[in-house]
Design an enzyme around this catalytic site. Structure first.
Site, mmCIF file in Angstrom:
data_model
loop_
_atom_site.group_PDB
_atom_site.id
_atom_site.type_symbol
_atom_site.label_atom_id
_atom_site.label_comp_id
_atom_site.label_asym_id
_atom_site.label_seq_id
_atom_site.Cartn_x
_atom_site.Cartn_y
_atom_site.Cartn_z
ATOM 1 N N THR A 77 2.580 1.292 -4.214
ATOM 2 C CA THR A 77 3.170 1.282 -5.553
ATOM 3 C C THR A 77 3.316 2.719 -6.061
ATOM 4 O O THR A 77 2.627 3.624 -5.597
ATOM 5 C CB THR A 77 2.319 0.436 -6.519
ATOM 6 O OG1 THR A 77 0.979 0.929 -6.518
ATOM 7 C CG2 THR A 77 2.314 -1.031 -6.080
ATOM 8 N N THR A 79 2.801 4.949 -8.903
ATOM 9 C CA THR A 79 1.772 5.870 -9.401
ATOM 10 C C THR A 79 0.629 6.027 -8.406
ATOM 11 O O THR A 79 0.102 7.124 -8.200
ATOM 12 C CB THR A 79 1.227 5.379 -10.756
ATOM 13 O OG1 THR A 79 2.308 5.280 -11.686
ATOM 14 C CG2 THR A 79 0.173 6.329 -11.297
ATOM 15 N N CYS A 80 0.263 4.928 -7.764
ATOM 16 C CA CYS A 80 -0.822 4.965 -6.775
ATOM 17 C C CYS A 80 -0.479 5.904 -5.622
ATOM 18 O O CYS A 80 -1.344 6.621 -5.107
ATOM 19 C CB CYS A 80 -1.079 3.559 -6.230
ATOM 20 S SG CYS A 80 -1.384 2.324 -7.521
ATOM 21 N N SER A 81 0.800 5.904 -5.230
ATOM 22 C CA SER A 81 1.239 6.682 -4.074
ATOM 23 C C SER A 81 1.603 8.119 -4.411
ATOM 24 O O SER A 81 1.395 9.023 -3.592
ATOM 25 C CB SER A 81 2.451 5.999 -3.423
ATOM 26 O OG SER A 81 2.128 4.701 -2.976
#
Length: 220
Positions: A77, A79-81
């Site tokens: 996803t 922001t996570c990445s």
């Protein structure tokens, strides 16, 4: 009669589901005792995919250790990445110098997804060293921890169900914490608490910079 029964069943399920939400743990609480289903390398298997299943417990990872754990809604996803995982990977060595034994990234995804996400993120695989219970077969720096059945996340009271928003289903709310010998030393929860089916995905306090600043204040 059938329609009435169906509606009553749905209302009961909705009530039961809301009642089943765990209360969020707080600083000083012990973390839940669960088993993670990990995949580790076993060269005896041979072939192009020499991996086998391994049960790794909370005790295996956190007992007698001081660890940083950050949890996020999903592998791959945005922001996570783009920010969350890269920030901790960037500051991995510095955090370890500040009295941290290991750093873990958790998501409610299975071991297959977490490994492929790590490779896609450019993390360096660890194919030989077995000093960490998740290796060989995880990564050299930040270790990716699959909570595929959401057991640890539920035990932490950090489960969040996105249905009309994003269609994720049950995942983890975004947070970070320092675990010291199985207890929560410090916790940073986005927005201060879990919001079910949240539209916004706040990312202000669980980032690597905030964690780094905290660790520096605790360095003796």
């Amino acid at each position: 009669m059938m329609l009435t029964s169906t509606l009553a069943f749905r209302q009961t399920m909705r009530f039961s589901s809301s009642r089943s939400l765990s209360m969020a743990l707080k600083e000083g609480d012990a973390v839940p005792n669960v088993v993670f289903k990990a995949r580790v390398r076993d060269e005896k298997i041979g072939g192009t995919n020499p991996f086998t299943w391994k049960d790794v417990s909370t005790n295996d990872l956190f007992k007698g250790k001081r660890a940083v754990l950050f949890s996020l809604p999903g592998a791959f996803t945005p922001t996570c990445s783009s920010t969350h995982l890269p920030g901790y990977e960037k500051h991995y060595a510095e955090m370890k110098k500040l009295g941290v034994d290991e750093i873990y990234c958790m998501s409610v995804n299975d071991a297959f997804v977490m490994r492929q996400w790590g490779i896609h993120q450019g993390l360096t695989p660890e194919d030989k060293d077995a000093s960490n219970p998740l290796n060989p077969g995880n990564f050299k720096n930040v270790k990716l921890l699959p909570d595929g059945a959401c057991q640890f996340t539920r035990g932490m009271g950090m489960q969040c169900t996105w249905d009309s928003e994003r269609g994720f289903g049950e995942r983890s709310w975004r947070y970070s914490c320092v675990l010291n010998d199985m207890k929560i030393e410090k916790m940073f929860v986005e927005g201060g608490s879990v919001v079910q089916n949240s539209g916004p995905d706040p990312f202000e306090v669980s980032d690597a910079d905030t964690m780094l600043a905290y660790l520096k204040t605790q360095k003796k």
